[in-house]
Design an enzyme around this catalytic site. Structure first.
Site, PDB file in Angstrom:
ATOM      1  N   LYS A   1       6.837  -3.154  -5.144  1.00 34.72           N
ATOM      2  CA  LYS A   1       6.606  -4.287  -4.211  1.00 34.72           C
ATOM      3  C   LYS A   1       5.272  -4.624  -4.089  1.00 34.72           C
ATOM      4  O   LYS A   1       4.787  -5.869  -3.389  1.00 34.72           O
ATOM      5  CB  LYS A   1       7.458  -4.013  -3.288  1.00 34.72           C
ATOM      6  CG  LYS A   1       8.488  -4.017  -3.351  1.00 34.72           C
ATOM      7  CD  LYS A   1       9.482  -4.488  -2.333  1.00 34.72           C
ATOM      8  CE  LYS A   1      11.230  -5.270  -2.647  1.00 34.72           C
ATOM      9  NZ  LYS A   1      12.597  -4.008  -2.985  1.00 34.72           N
ATOM     10  N   ARG A   2       4.494  -3.069  -3.811  1.00 35.95           N
ATOM     11  CA  ARG A   2       3.655  -3.623  -3.104  1.00 35.95           C
ATOM     12  C   ARG A   2       2.469  -4.530  -4.277  1.00 35.95           C
ATOM     13  O   ARG A   2       0.970  -4.820  -4.258  1.00 35.95           O
ATOM     14  CB  ARG A   2       2.418  -2.155  -2.836  1.00 35.95           C
ATOM     15  CG  ARG A   2       2.652  -1.759  -2.269  1.00 35.95           C
ATOM     16  CD  ARG A   2       2.423   0.003  -1.367  1.00 35.95           C
ATOM     17  NE  ARG A   2       4.109   0.481  -2.411  1.00 35.95           N
ATOM     18  CZ  ARG A   2       3.324   1.547  -2.075  1.00 35.95           C
ATOM     19  NH1 ARG A   2       2.116   2.213  -3.067  1.00 35.95           N
ATOM     20  NH2 ARG A   2       4.197   2.219  -3.305  1.00 35.95           N
TER      21      ARG A   2
END
Ligand code: GLU
Length: 479
Positions: free
Chosen positions: A251-252
């Site tokens: 997600k980062r």
């Protein structure tokens, strides 16, 4: 061989780019071989599964145009088959009840950690006597069902992506849990590695195509096929999608779910094209291709075994190519939700104006969501003029040219981009100024920006909406 492949997503999150790429590879392989593509939702993890994720997965596949021929099937609707198969393994002595408590298992893991050993179940309940079982039952312990894994044992298969894979059964973590047991003593929901094998057998799956993170599972599953007396399917494990730094994408890294990429304004055709390139490439090195073009030649011999690094520049480039290859009306339709999201209502403006606007901004779009930003100047009455922005208008020559242009614009209701061009050209010739000297101040006077969409059509579109004259007047009178 009849090709029957499947996508088996768990609805424990939104459709992940890795799952979508796996879906594509399955779909392409099925299409290439005139096979069948099946969708099976693996929803046995009741705690983490959610209907909204199932919906997100179905919507994502539909948006990408990845159609399935059978399903969606849901594992929770196939419980009887799993229970029956667990009983079969228990009766044949290939599986057993394990009564270890969570605390006991934690202690075991802790002691293995101290000894610097990999965590594994030590098979301690493999040979319980009837009395031992009864006494655990009397204590009220709730068992699980474990499948016996013979050790040592080499498990081999020929992987369509990774060639020969060898796995030692010692590295599988000990006898594996295949099902839970309910309070009533009945066999409960199965666990992934077991349910997947029962399903793949029942659904006649010929090729299991899934991410490399499932390799150890494949070794376990091959043992289950053996126990169930069925020849395993063929396996293909494409590489994981990595972030630009080479770690597993997360997600980062900006976005991982298909719905996020959709909201950002990537086109499904561009996104599919890009995902396919994450691991596969056609033999002619072509970069842009449709799903059906890829399906004509997709095979595993050209799937790279090394991890595929996500490259935003490449995705953006592809998206821009696809945006500019769309017919204008189609691009206009695709942009609609993005105007709406930005609170811009185009319906009051004539179709022709909308289409010219689409044509004007198309070259500046990387993603569809860029549109409201690129076209922002058309949806305000006046831009923000500051003394610094208007500085280049201070020259006498420039002002004379702009005033002459203003007079001409005042005389005409509406102008096309070509007419605007002629008009500006005529003014420039008449005033004997250099075009370059006037263009920048003109852009600043109209938009208060030094860069933007092509100037002549921008002026024409502003004028068609009666915005050009007041802006020029205001800019000139603010000096
Ligand atoms: N439910 C598993 C997953 O989403 C399926 C893996 C498989 O294809 O067997 O990763």
């Amino acid at each position: 061989m009849t090709v029957r492949v499947r996508l088996a997503p768990s609805p424990t999150g939104n459709l992940h780019i890795g799952t979508a790429r796996t879906a594509l590879f399955n779909w392409l392989y099925a299409r290439r071989h005139g096979g069948t593509f099946i969708l099976r939702v693996e929803d046995t993890d009741r705690e983490r599964s959610r209907d909204e994720y199932t919906q997100n997965i179905l919507d994502g596949l539909a948006w990408l145009g990845i159609t399935y021929d059978e399903g969606p099937f849901f594992q929770t609707q196939r419980r009887d088959r799993y229970t029956e198969t667990v009983h079969d393994l228990l009766e044949r002595g290939l599986a057993y009840y394990c009564y270890c408590t969570e605390t006991e298992l934690e202690e075991l893991r802790a002691s293995q950690k101290v000894q610097k050993l990999a965590p594994r179940y030590d098979n301690r309940h493999r040979h319980l006597t009837v009395e031992q079982r009864q006494s655990f039952e009397a204590e009220g312990r709730r068992p699980v069902i474990r499948f016996k894994i013979a050790e040592p044992r080499e498990i081999r298969w020929h992987d369509l992506v990774r060639d020969d894979v060898v796995w030692n059964s010692r590295d599988l973590g000990g006898d594996m849990v295949i099902a839970r047991v309910e309070e009533s003593g009945a066999i409960g929901l199965p666990l992934y590695n077991f349910a997947v094998v029962v399903d793949d057998i029942d659904m006649g799956i010929s090729h299991v195509i899934r991410g490399e993170d499932h390799i150890a599972n494949t070794a376990k599953q091959i043992l289950l096929y053996e126990a169930l007396g069925v020849t395993p399917p063929l396996f293909a494990h494409p590489p994981l999608i990595l972030n630009p730094q080479g770690a597993k994408i997360s997600k980062r890294d900006g976005a991982t779910s298909v719905s996020e990429f959709r909201a950002m304004g990537y086109l499904p055709e561009a996104f599919n094209n890009y995902m396919i390139l994450l691991g596969w490439s056609p033999s002619n090195g072509q970069e842009l291709f449709s799903l059906s073009e890829a399906a004509e030649q997709f095979d595993f011999d050209r799937v790279n075994a090394a991890g595929a690094r996500f490259d935003w520049d490449k995705l953006n480039w592809l998206n821009g190519q696809y945006i500019r290859s769309l017919p204008l009306t189609e691009l206009g339709d695709r942009l609609k939700p993005f105007w709406q999201n930005a609170g811009i209502d185009l319906t009051p403006y004539p179709e022709s104006w909308q289409q010219e606007l689409t044509a004007l901004i198309a070259p500046s779009l990387t993603v569809l969501a860029d549109a409201p930003k690129v076209a922002a100047t058309f949806f305000v009455d006046f831009p923000d003029y500051t003394p610094e922005i208007l500085e280049p208008l201070r020259s006498e020559v420039v002002q004379t040219a702009l005033r002459a242009l203003l007079d001409e614009l005042n005389r005409r209701e509406s102008l096309t981009a070509a007419e605007v061009n002629e008009l500006v050209q005529a003014q420039i010739t008449a005033q004997k100024v250099k075009k370059g000297a006037v263009m920048k101040p003109l852009r600043l006077a109209l938009t208060a920006e030094s860069h933007g969409t092509e100037l002549m059509p921008t002026l024409a579109l502003l004028h068609q909406r009666q915005l050009a004259v007041p802006r020029l007047e205001k800019a000139l009178s603010s000096l």
